[in-house]
Write a protein that holds these residues in place. Structure first.
Motif, mmCIF file in Angstrom:
data_model
loop_
_atom_site.group_PDB
_atom_site.id
_atom_site.type_symbol
_atom_site.label_atom_id
_atom_site.label_comp_id
_atom_site.label_asym_id
_atom_site.label_seq_id
_atom_site.Cartn_x
_atom_site.Cartn_y
_atom_site.Cartn_z
ATOM 1 N N LEU A 277 15.018 -15.712 23.969
ATOM 2 C CA LEU A 277 15.169 -16.735 22.724
ATOM 3 C C LEU A 277 15.163 -15.886 21.559
ATOM 4 N N MET A 278 14.074 -15.011 21.465
ATOM 5 C CA MET A 278 14.043 -14.355 20.221
ATOM 6 C C MET A 278 15.082 -13.381 19.879
ATOM 7 N N ARG A 279 15.808 -12.720 21.080
ATOM 8 C CA ARG A 279 16.847 -11.865 20.797
ATOM 9 C C ARG A 279 18.244 -13.193 20.372
ATOM 10 N N ASP A 280 18.398 -14.119 21.076
ATOM 11 C CA ASP A 280 19.651 -14.899 20.719
ATOM 12 C C ASP A 280 19.551 -15.599 19.585
ATOM 13 N N ARG A 281 18.329 -15.794 19.065
ATOM 14 C CA ARG A 281 18.256 -16.277 17.357
ATOM 15 C C ARG A 281 18.144 -15.233 16.270
ATOM 16 N N ARG A 282 18.057 -14.091 16.909
ATOM 17 C CA ARG A 282 18.057 -13.021 15.827
ATOM 18 C C ARG A 282 16.942 -12.980 15.198
ATOM 19 N N THR A 283 15.717 -13.588 15.824
ATOM 20 C CA THR A 283 14.295 -13.372 15.214
ATOM 21 C C THR A 283 13.645 -12.405 15.560
ATOM 22 N N ALA A 284 12.875 -11.793 14.770
ATOM 23 C CA ALA A 284 11.915 -10.652 15.037
ATOM 24 C C ALA A 284 10.445 -10.820 14.968
ATOM 25 N N ALA A 285 9.790 -9.894 15.676
ATOM 26 C CA ALA A 285 8.224 -9.899 15.730
ATOM 27 C C ALA A 285 7.579 -8.800 14.824
ATOM 28 N N ALA A 286 6.442 -9.394 14.403
ATOM 29 C CA ALA A 286 5.552 -8.472 13.608
ATOM 30 C C ALA A 286 4.537 -7.906 14.405
ATOM 31 N N VAL A 287 4.415 -6.659 14.843
ATOM 32 C CA VAL A 287 3.536 -6.285 15.692
ATOM 33 C C VAL A 287 2.307 -5.938 15.155
ATOM 34 N N SER A 288 1.267 -6.412 15.369
ATOM 35 C CA SER A 288 -0.049 -6.195 14.524
ATOM 36 C C SER A 288 -1.112 -5.580 15.425
ATOM 37 N N PRO A 289 -0.762 -4.142 15.684
ATOM 38 C CA PRO A 289 -1.913 -3.797 16.857
ATOM 39 C C PRO A 289 -3.502 -3.573 16.362
ATOM 40 N N THR A 290 -3.774 -3.384 15.044
ATOM 41 C CA THR A 290 -5.034 -3.346 14.761
ATOM 42 C C THR A 290 -5.525 -4.586 14.853
ATOM 43 N N SER A 291 -5.113 -5.965 14.563
ATOM 44 C CA SER A 291 -5.610 -6.952 14.657
ATOM 45 C C SER A 291 -5.741 -7.444 16.095
ATOM 46 N N ASN A 292 -4.659 -7.294 16.888
ATOM 47 C CA ASN A 292 -4.736 -7.519 18.206
ATOM 48 C C ASN A 292 -6.084 -6.900 19.000
ATOM 49 N N LEU A 293 -6.162 -5.721 18.360
ATOM 50 C CA LEU A 293 -7.375 -4.834 19.180
ATOM 51 C C LEU A 293 -8.549 -5.339 18.682
ATOM 52 N N PHE A 294 -8.623 -5.659 17.267
ATOM 53 C CA PHE A 294 -10.118 -6.284 16.802
ATOM 54 C C PHE A 294 -10.387 -7.537 17.454
ATOM 55 N N LEU A 295 -9.565 -8.438 17.443
ATOM 56 C CA LEU A 295 -9.565 -9.628 17.846
ATOM 57 C C LEU A 295 -9.656 -9.732 19.487
ATOM 58 N N GLY A 296 -9.153 -8.600 20.245
ATOM 59 C CA GLY A 296 -9.128 -8.759 21.623
ATOM 60 C C GLY A 296 -8.023 -9.792 22.021
ATOM 61 N N SER A 297 -7.073 -9.806 21.244
ATOM 62 C CA SER A 297 -5.985 -10.930 21.713
ATOM 63 C C SER A 297 -5.089 -10.430 22.671
ATOM 64 N N GLY A 298 -4.691 -9.037 23.091
ATOM 65 C CA GLY A 298 -3.896 -8.673 23.925
ATOM 66 C C GLY A 298 -3.141 -7.600 23.293
ATOM 67 N N PHE A 299 -1.928 -7.394 24.211
ATOM 68 C CA PHE A 299 -1.062 -5.998 23.908
ATOM 69 C C PHE A 299 0.421 -6.569 23.626
ATOM 70 N N PHE A 300 1.063 -6.065 22.891
ATOM 71 C CA PHE A 300 2.477 -6.376 22.603
ATOM 72 C C PHE A 300 3.023 -5.514 23.848
ATOM 73 N N ASP A 301 4.155 -6.263 24.409
ATOM 74 C CA ASP A 301 4.557 -5.568 25.599
ATOM 75 C C ASP A 301 5.857 -4.891 24.898
ATOM 76 N N TYR A 302 6.013 -3.581 24.512
ATOM 77 C CA TYR A 302 6.970 -2.632 24.108
ATOM 78 C C TYR A 302 8.076 -2.599 24.774
ATOM 79 N N ALA A 303 7.757 -2.528 26.452
ATOM 80 C CA ALA A 303 8.849 -2.179 27.336
ATOM 81 C C ALA A 303 9.622 -3.420 27.571
ATOM 82 N N SER A 304 8.784 -4.408 27.685
ATOM 83 C CA SER A 304 9.774 -5.848 28.032
ATOM 84 C C SER A 304 10.838 -6.218 26.780
ATOM 85 N N ALA A 305 10.077 -6.178 25.423
ATOM 86 C CA ALA A 305 10.712 -6.435 24.249
ATOM 87 C C ALA A 305 11.951 -5.569 24.314
ATOM 88 N N ASP A 306 11.945 -4.237 24.744
ATOM 89 C CA ASP A 306 13.156 -3.428 24.571
ATOM 90 C C ASP A 306 14.013 -3.571 25.636
#
Length: 428
Positions: A277-306
């Motif tokens: 859906l992101m691809r088809d709508r030409r919508t993009a993600a803002a990857v926020s790694p320091t925040s995700n690590l700090f708040l323990g939210s999880g990991f952006f899946d680069y391999a699957s995004a690509d």
């Protein structure tokens, strides 16, 4: 026109590979509107004869690189950096909302706007997509400061008409009126852009989300920004509030909030239907790694995004993010790539990391060829880096045997001290 002679870093727009001239020349000059743009960039020996009368500023030992693009940052959370919390929702309740409630005061917003812009430029960020607060005064103050500095900045009034404390909760109809008023006043003025900004789906009623989507349709040239799938507790909350939606992301699509120029922060807890859906709508993600690590939210899946093929770029996410520094963000992205949701892990190259925070961020915003690069025609936003800014950095960069080693040394050891100067494309 003016020229700068130093080492020069830019990117091939097709391959995403870095181009590096050890002894480079960057020539800038005004376009038809008087805005400074790149006229030529490349090897000094090859270009110098073409510009014999152009004054040259020689910067020996320095590297000129594209200004960084921060795809997701919170202006009112400048003073929230480093606040301890058990997770995203307690952090919002205990720190973020109390700080944001102060921005109802025009004087407070005007006091913090220069601090925020100073930090961006001190760290080499020359374009930012920023959240303001639910108060129009916060948007006015930030736009005014960015305009004064000629900074390319996109921001918007936060929409949040439910599940929010007094002081930051807005009223549905008035919030949409205020948004349209701000669009008409600020969007497209100088280097400023407006972003329709629902905080995240849980804190907007269906009526507010619908109104935001109608504004997005009425003003297709403005941006859209929000958060999605950052935290598992948040995902479950959305499932309860919108039981008919296939996924958290699908809520935004239902209300017309996914299209080109839409940027969603985090995008961690996705499946392949979300990615498609992101691809088809030409919508993009803002990857926020320091925040995700700090708040323990999880990991952006680069391999699957690509693998599925949707766009993304890097973001600091201050104040959940722990630093304005793009070098800290790139290093954290390297850690995240090693982990990943798939647990297979990938090794993000230094050139790829740098691309994500410059030309990749520009592409995510729909501004490829305008910012984030130093190819001819781009606006002349750049940073002057001193690779000997600290003793350890000097040792490591001097020992670098290739471009990847040089870039990675700066990613790992760099901070604001590496940025000697940020240069903004100003109208003459």
């Amino acid at each position: 026109m003016k020229a700068y002679r130093s080492s020069l870093l830019r990117f091939d727009t097709d391959s995403r590979q870095a181009i590096f001239d050890q002894d480079g020349l960057l020539v800038v000059g005004p376009d038809a509107e008087g805005r400074q743009r790149v006229v030529a960039a490349g090897d000094h020996a090859a270009l110098a004869a073409r510009f014999p009368d152009v004054p040259v500023e020689h910067l020996p030992g320095r590297i000129i690189a594209p200004g960084f693009v921060d795809l997701h940052i919170h202006f009112p959370q400048t003073d929230v950096i480093g606040s301890p919390a058990e997770g995203l929702l307690p952090w919002l309740e205990n720190y973020t909302f109390p700080h944001e409630s102060r921005y109802v005061e025009e004087a407070h917003a005007s006091e913090l706007a220069p601090v925020f812009v100073d930090e961006l430029l001190r760290n080499g960020v020359t374009t930012a997509l920023a959240f303001a607060t639910s108060h129009p005064s916060s948007v006015e103050a930030l736009f005014a400061e960015a305009q004064k500095r000629s900074l390319r900045l996109i921001t918007g009034k936060v929409l949040q008409d439910r599940f929010s404390p007094d002081g930051v909760r807005d009223e549905t109809e008035q919030s949409l009126i205020d948004t349209e008023t701000l669009i008409r006043k600020w969007h497209g003025v100088d280097r400023l852009g407006y972003a329709i900004t629902p905080r995240f789906a849980p804190t907007s009623t269906p009526e507010q989300l619908r109104g935001a989507g109608e504004l997005a349709a009425r003003y297709p040239e403005v941006w859209i920004q929000s958060h999605v799938a950052e935290n598992l507790g948040e995902v479950e909350w959305v499932r309860q509030l919108f039981p008919e939606a296939r996924s958290y992301l699908a809520v935004y699509d239902e209300y017309g909030l996914m299209r080109e120029r839409a940027i969603y922060a985090h995008c961690i807890h996705f499946d392949d239907e979300d990615r498609a859906l992101m691809r088809d709508r030409r919508t993009a993600a803002a990857v926020s790694p320091t925040s995700n690590l700090f708040l323990g939210s999880g990991f952006f899946d680069y391999a699957s995004a690509d693998r599925v093929g949707f766009g993304y770029g890097l973001a600091s996410d201050v104040g959940g993010g722990t630093s304005f520094s793009p070098f800290h963000t790139m290093l954290a992205a390297y850690y995240v790539g090693r982990e990943g949701q798939t647990k297979q892990g990938i090794s993000l190259s230094p050139q790829e990391l740098w691309w994500q925070h410059t030309a990749g961020g520009a592409a995510a915003l729909g501004l490829a060829g305008t910012i984030g690069n130093l190819q001819p025609g781009c606006e002349a936003d750049f940073v002057v880096l001193d690779p000997q800014a600290t003793p350890m950095l000097a040792r490591k960069t001097q020992a670098a045997e290739n471009l990847d080693e040089l870039l990675f040394a700066m990613i790992v050891l760099g901070d604001d001290r590496l940025v000697e100067r940020s240069v903004i494309s100003q109208a003459l």
